[in-house]
Design an enzyme around this catalytic site. Structure first.
Site, mmCIF file in Angstrom:
data_model
loop_
_atom_site.group_PDB
_atom_site.id
_atom_site.type_symbol
_atom_site.label_atom_id
_atom_site.label_comp_id
_atom_site.label_asym_id
_atom_site.label_seq_id
_atom_site.Cartn_x
_atom_site.Cartn_y
_atom_site.Cartn_z
ATOM 1 N N ARG A 232 0.844 -1.190 0.000
ATOM 2 C CA ARG A 232 0.000 0.000 0.000
ATOM 3 C C ARG A 232 0.884 1.246 0.000
ATOM 4 O O ARG A 232 1.890 1.302 0.714
ATOM 5 C CB ARG A 232 -0.908 0.038 1.244
ATOM 6 C CG ARG A 232 -2.050 -0.966 1.222
ATOM 7 C CD ARG A 232 -3.117 -0.579 0.206
ATOM 8 N NE ARG A 232 -4.263 -1.478 0.248
ATOM 9 C CZ ARG A 232 -4.379 -2.569 -0.472
ATOM 10 N NH1 ARG A 232 -3.375 -2.931 -1.282
ATOM 11 N NH2 ARG A 232 -5.461 -3.325 -0.413
ATOM 12 N N GLU A 261 -2.830 7.714 -6.038
ATOM 13 C CA GLU A 261 -2.829 6.989 -7.312
ATOM 14 C C GLU A 261 -3.936 7.498 -8.225
ATOM 15 O O GLU A 261 -5.065 7.691 -7.772
ATOM 16 C CB GLU A 261 -3.001 5.485 -7.064
ATOM 17 C CG GLU A 261 -1.821 4.872 -6.334
ATOM 18 C CD GLU A 261 -1.938 3.353 -6.178
ATOM 19 O OE1 GLU A 261 -2.960 2.784 -6.616
ATOM 20 O OE2 GLU A 261 -1.005 2.751 -5.634
ATOM 21 N N HIS A 280 0.451 -0.339 -10.032
ATOM 22 C CA HIS A 280 -0.377 -1.162 -9.141
ATOM 23 C C HIS A 280 -0.803 -2.462 -9.832
ATOM 24 O O HIS A 280 -1.993 -2.766 -9.968
ATOM 25 C CB HIS A 280 -1.609 -0.384 -8.675
ATOM 26 C CG HIS A 280 -2.105 -0.840 -7.328
ATOM 27 N ND1 HIS A 280 -2.597 0.021 -6.390
ATOM 28 C CD2 HIS A 280 -2.170 -2.071 -6.758
ATOM 29 C CE1 HIS A 280 -2.963 -0.641 -5.313
ATOM 30 N NE2 HIS A 280 -2.705 -1.923 -5.518
#
Length: 529
Positions: A232, A261, A280
């Site tokens: 994370r 993000e 990601h």
């Protein structure tokens, strides 16, 4: 025949077991609006979604036959859990589907940062044959620090051993016995920072883990460290990491996640020659996307056929008479669990819950789940822990749960106490509901107190002597920390005591450290509820 509606794009291979079942009929209708879904959901027994479909209370009200909602993924933010629970609809997800794929992406990133693979590729395809600029390091013989030893961290450690790496592991629930079974060395974050050659993080993002690797850690870090984050954004302080790389402390970093993000186009990670980034991709494999659908399909079949199932994220309905007695204590139970977790040092091996008074007369299992959820959520985050899986997560971490009941409540109508045992200590907190005052914490360890379990608290262990309260108040005031309420608990005049301060904002770590160093004070902790 059971009817299952699939309202999001899910591969046929992922739900093949539903297609193959003789007692199930599957309809795939992706892209439905809420009104369109409401119009047809009444004829279905199960609904499968990913992230596109929002399953609202209105949808569930129309789903008169709906028994289960399956989310082919981890999060369930697009499903109204409260409405589902009230209607007795089971909601399930697939928490294990991305374990291996995230683990493998971690290793891909680790090897890429060790051998400068993306940088070497770009230079080679640009027409420059440069073998001298990309001198890498081997994984064999290196020390890998793994922060977080849940499912993914455990798989990373397993593969790292195959590469001949030595594993130092940190997890708030990792005991020496479990570390020995996993073949890793139980370590603190500080020990990992000072001794490891590589470090990878696999913890949830919580207030406790946010920036757990920051400026203070980089200042004492072993030079040449290489850092990987596929968990994370925010666990590692991005600004502090950038400084550490530019100062030569960190040799390289590989990030699959960011604090924001997508990152801004001018984010310094995107152009830094010693940082590798991916968008990601931890769970982005064909197998992972299919696995989550397969897992959910299997559980849906079990539920429709009244067979044992797992991975539910909401509670089945509780009988009305039991709910009426327990519901007022649900919030207090989670608060006591969280308070006890923040109070206790070391990996918890046992939790003892004692119900006294009228609570001893009913089935308290739903309340126990709230307590366990509060205890685990402090370390694992509320996204990973829910009322259904809290017991299972405790078992996975080797935590023994003991429930005791007594009709004597020591002066209260009901008393709820939570004790946590670790290798280092045993801590206890007790609470109740007071008419006109609401939830109160009435005991911390052996000391009687009267504290509202909410907001930012400072717990001070000290010696009962004149001037302590004044010095504490002066220090906090000089650091712009306003005290809302204060409670002192003691057993003997002049003996040990605790002071609980409710303050208006989070207390800087350096202020807590200064409090702990004050004459007459033994320790100062921040408790956030």
């Amino acid at each position: 025949m059971f009817k299952v509606l699939v309202s999001d794009p899910i591969s046929d291979l992922g739900i093949q077991k539903l297609f193959d079942a003789e007692d199930v009929m599957v309809d795939k209708k992706p892209g439905l609006s809420e009104d369109e879904l409401v119009a047809i959901i009444g004829e279905y027994d199960a609904l499968l979604v990913r992230s596109q479909t929002t399953v609202t209370a209105k949808v569930m009200a129309a789903g008169k036959q709906l028994k289960v909602i399956g989310r082919a993924g981890v999060g369930v933010d697009n499903i109204d859990l409260k409405a589902a629970t009230e209607r007795g609809i089971i909601v399930i997800n697939a928490p294990d589907g991305n374990t291996i794929t995230t683990c493998e992406h971690t290793f891909a990133m680790m090897m890429a940062v060790a051998r400068h693979i993306p940088q070497a590729y770009l230079k080679t395809v640009s027409g420059v044959w440069d073998r001298k600029s990309f001198l890498g390091v081997e994984l064999r013989g290196k020390v890998l620090g793994v922060l977080g030893m849940g499912r993914i961290g455990g798989e990373v450690a397993k593969r790292a051993k195959a590469f001949g790496m030595k594993i130092m592991a940190y997890d708030p629930f990792l005991t020496e016995d479990r570390a020995e079974k996993l073949g890793v060395t139980l370590s603190s974050v500080d020990e990992i920072v000072r001794q490891a050659d590589f470090m990878t993080v696999h913890t949830p993002l919580t207030p406790e883990t946010r920036h757990m690797i920051g400026k203070a850690q980089f200042e004492v870090m072993k030079p040449g460290m290489r850092i990987v984050n596929c968990a994370r954004g925010g666990i590692i302080d991005e600004g502090a990491l950038l400084e550490a790389i530019n100062e030569g402390i960190v040799a390289g970093a590989a990030f699959d996640v960011f604090e924001v993000e997508p990152p801004a186009k001018d984010h310094p990670f995107l152009s830094h020659p010693k940082i590798i980034v991916t968008p990601h991709l931890g769970a982005s494999t064909v197998e992972a996307q299919e696995n989550v659908a397969i897992d959910v399909s299997e559980q849906v079949l079990h539920i429709l056929r009244n067979e044992p199932f797992s991975n539910a994220v909401n509670m089945p309905p509780i009988p009305a008479d039991v709910l009426n007695k327990l519901q007022p204590y649900f919030a207090l139970g989670e608060q006591l669990g969280s308070f006890a977790a923040q109070l206790t040092e070391g990996a918890v091996t046992e939790i003892t819950v004692n119900y006294s008074g009228d609570l001893a007369e009913v089935d308290t299992q739903p309340l126990t789940r709230h307590i366990i959820k509060g205890m685990l959520s402090h370390h694992l985050g509320s996204e990973q822990v829910n009322l259904v899986n809290s017991m299972h997560l405790s078992k996975l971490r080797g935590i023994n749960i003991v429930v005791q009941k007594s009709h004597t409540a020591k002066g209260f109508t009901n008393l709820l106490s939570v004790s946590l045992r670790s290798k280092n200590e045993e801590r206890r907190v007790a609470g109740t509901l007071l008419n006109g005052y609401g939830a109160r914490i009435v005991q911390i360890d052996k000391f009687p107190v009267d504290v509202a379990p909410a907001g930012n608290l400072i717990l001070v262990s000290h010696n009962d002597q004149p001037g302590i309260i004044g010095r504490v108040g002066t220090l906090l005031g000089s650091n712009d920390v306003n005290i809302a309420t204060m409670q002192v608990g003691r057993q003997l005049v002049g003996g040990s005591a605790v002071m609980v301060l409710n303050v208006d904002k989070a207390v800087p770590k350096e202020v807590l450290a200064e409090l702990s160093r004050m004459d007459g004070l033994n320790n100062a902790k921040e408790i956030i509820l």
